[in-house]
Design an enzyme around this catalytic site. Structure first.
Site, PDB file in Angstrom:
ATOM      1  N   ILE A 172      54.583  36.775 -18.694  1.00 24.44           N
ATOM      2  CA  ILE A 172      53.248  36.753 -19.283  1.00 24.44           C
ATOM      3  C   ILE A 172      52.918  35.389 -19.902  1.00 24.44           C
ATOM      4  O   ILE A 172      51.749  35.039 -20.042  1.00 24.44           O
ATOM      5  CB  ILE A 172      53.120  37.913 -20.309  1.00 24.44           C
ATOM      6  CG1 ILE A 172      51.687  38.319 -20.509  1.00 24.44           C
ATOM      7  CG2 ILE A 172      53.806  37.592 -21.621  1.00 24.44           C
ATOM      8  CD1 ILE A 172      51.514  39.664 -21.216  1.00 24.44           C
ATOM      9  N   VAL A 219      63.651  40.149 -25.586  1.00 24.10           N
ATOM     10  CA  VAL A 219      63.494  41.522 -25.099  1.00 24.10           C
ATOM     11  C   VAL A 219      64.886  42.080 -24.778  1.00 24.10           C
ATOM     12  O   VAL A 219      65.596  41.536 -23.921  1.00 24.10           O
ATOM     13  CB  VAL A 219      62.594  41.568 -23.844  1.00 24.10           C
ATOM     14  CG1 VAL A 219      62.428  43.001 -23.364  1.00 24.10           C
ATOM     15  CG2 VAL A 219      61.235  40.940 -24.133  1.00 24.10           C
ATOM     16  N   HIS A 262      67.373  40.797 -18.268  1.00 27.23           N
ATOM     17  CA  HIS A 262      66.398  40.166 -17.369  1.00 27.23           C
ATOM     18  C   HIS A 262      66.886  38.794 -16.979  1.00 27.23           C
ATOM     19  O   HIS A 262      67.458  38.068 -17.788  1.00 27.23           O
ATOM     20  CB  HIS A 262      65.003  40.086 -17.993  1.00 27.23           C
ATOM     21  CG  HIS A 262      64.946  39.474 -19.358  1.00 27.23           C
ATOM     22  ND1 HIS A 262      65.355  40.152 -20.481  1.00 27.23           N
ATOM     23  CD2 HIS A 262      64.538  38.252 -19.782  1.00 27.23           C
ATOM     24  CE1 HIS A 262      65.184  39.380 -21.543  1.00 27.23           C
ATOM     25  NE2 HIS A 262      64.708  38.213 -21.154  1.00 27.23           N
ATOM     26  N   HIS A 282      65.404  35.260 -15.602  1.00 28.14           N
ATOM     27  CA  HIS A 282      64.219  34.446 -15.340  1.00 28.14           C
ATOM     28  C   HIS A 282      64.444  33.658 -14.052  1.00 28.14           C
ATOM     29  O   HIS A 282      65.531  33.116 -13.840  1.00 28.14           O
ATOM     30  CB  HIS A 282      63.998  33.416 -16.453  1.00 28.14           C
ATOM     31  CG  HIS A 282      63.748  33.977 -17.818  1.00 28.14           C
ATOM     32  ND1 HIS A 282      62.506  33.949 -18.418  1.00 28.14           N
ATOM     33  CD2 HIS A 282      64.582  34.546 -18.725  1.00 28.14           C
ATOM     34  CE1 HIS A 282      62.588  34.474 -19.636  1.00 28.14           C
ATOM     35  NE2 HIS A 282      63.843  34.837 -19.850  1.00 28.14           N
TER      36      HIS A 282
HETATM   37  P1  AMP Z   1      63.812  36.183 -23.386  1.00 24.73           P
HETATM   38  O1  AMP Z   1      63.691  35.186 -24.498  1.00 24.73           O
HETATM   39  O2  AMP Z   1      64.761  35.727 -22.321  1.00 24.73           O
HETATM   40  O3  AMP Z   1      64.134  37.569 -23.910  1.00 24.73           O
HETATM   41  O4  AMP Z   1      62.406  36.207 -22.675  1.00 24.73           O
HETATM   42  C1  AMP Z   1      61.525  37.290 -22.682  1.00 24.73           C
HETATM   43  C2  AMP Z   1      60.376  36.901 -21.803  1.00 24.73           C
HETATM   44  O5  AMP Z   1      59.578  38.040 -21.599  1.00 24.73           O
HETATM   45  C3  AMP Z   1      59.463  35.806 -22.382  1.00 24.73           C
HETATM   46  O6  AMP Z   1      59.439  34.712 -21.466  1.00 24.73           O
HETATM   47  C4  AMP Z   1      58.114  36.507 -22.497  1.00 24.73           C
HETATM   48  O7  AMP Z   1      57.024  35.648 -22.206  1.00 24.73           O
HETATM   49  C5  AMP Z   1      58.245  37.622 -21.483  1.00 24.73           C
HETATM   50  N1  AMP Z   1      57.412  38.790 -21.732  1.00 24.73           N
HETATM   51  C6  AMP Z   1      57.268  39.476 -22.881  1.00 24.73           C
HETATM   52  N2  AMP Z   1      56.436  40.524 -22.718  1.00 24.73           N
HETATM   53  C7  AMP Z   1      56.048  40.493 -21.423  1.00 24.73           C
HETATM   54  C8  AMP Z   1      55.196  41.315 -20.631  1.00 24.73           C
HETATM   55  N3  AMP Z   1      54.556  42.373 -21.133  1.00 24.73           N
HETATM   56  N4  AMP Z   1      55.023  40.993 -19.320  1.00 24.73           N
HETATM   57  C9  AMP Z   1      55.644  39.909 -18.795  1.00 24.73           C
HETATM   58  N5  AMP Z   1      56.479  39.123 -19.487  1.00 24.73           N
HETATM   59  C10 AMP Z   1      56.665  39.388 -20.789  1.00 24.73           C
END
Ligand code: AMP
Length: 121
Positions: A34, A100, A104, A106
């Site tokens: 996002i 999150v 995940h 990236h």
């Molecule tokens: P991390 O710091 O690796 O946990 O990254 C979490 C990522 O999730 C960040 O790059 C956010 O921009 C992304 N993110 C959070 N909420 C959403 C969402 N609803 N849809 C897509 N990406 C998201």
């Protein structure tokens, strides 16, 4: 640590929150970040309650582990970034600023991505 079933990616997997989907199969879902930090910035998440690569590889069934890793490769191919190059990143825990608490990876691509980390020990 127990998995937080209300984290945002769990809610995306349950269809409670929309996402900009790139790819989905039985094992994984991929969608655009996002807040993209590169021309291509896609997240690939496994379909299961796992917070990190460590608990995923310790606890997930073999077909899910294989399917998730395959999905990451499939998405990279689908995005057409193999020739120009890309970076995979999985932030884990506090020191890595994991925001999150659902595993995940990236995928960053679309421009030169610079050094792996800023200089420093
Ligand atoms: P991390 O710091 O690796 O946990 O990254 C979490 C990522 O999730 C960040 O790059 C956010 O921009 C992304 N993110 C959070 N909420 C959403 C969402 N609803 N849809 C897509 N990406 C998201």
């Amino acid at each position: 640590m127990s998995y937080d079933r209300d984290n945002i990616f769990a809610r995306i997997l349950r269809g409670e929150i929309p996402c900009n989907k790139v790819y989905e199969d039985d094992f994984a879902l991929a969608f655009h970040d996002i807040h993209p930090r590169a021309p291509v910035h896609v997240l690939v998440i496994p379909k299961g309650d796992y917070e990190s690569m460590a608990d995923f590889t310790a606890g997930a069934p073999d077909d899910l582990v294989a399917g998730y890793i395959r999905a990451i490769g499939t998405v990279a191919r689908q995005l057409g970034v193999e020739e120009s190059g890309y970076r995979l990143l999985a932030n884990t825990g506090a020191n890595a600023h994991q925001e999150v608490p659902h595993l995940h990876v990236h995928i960053f691509a679309g421009r030169p991505l610079g050094a792996m980390l800023p200089p420093g020990k």
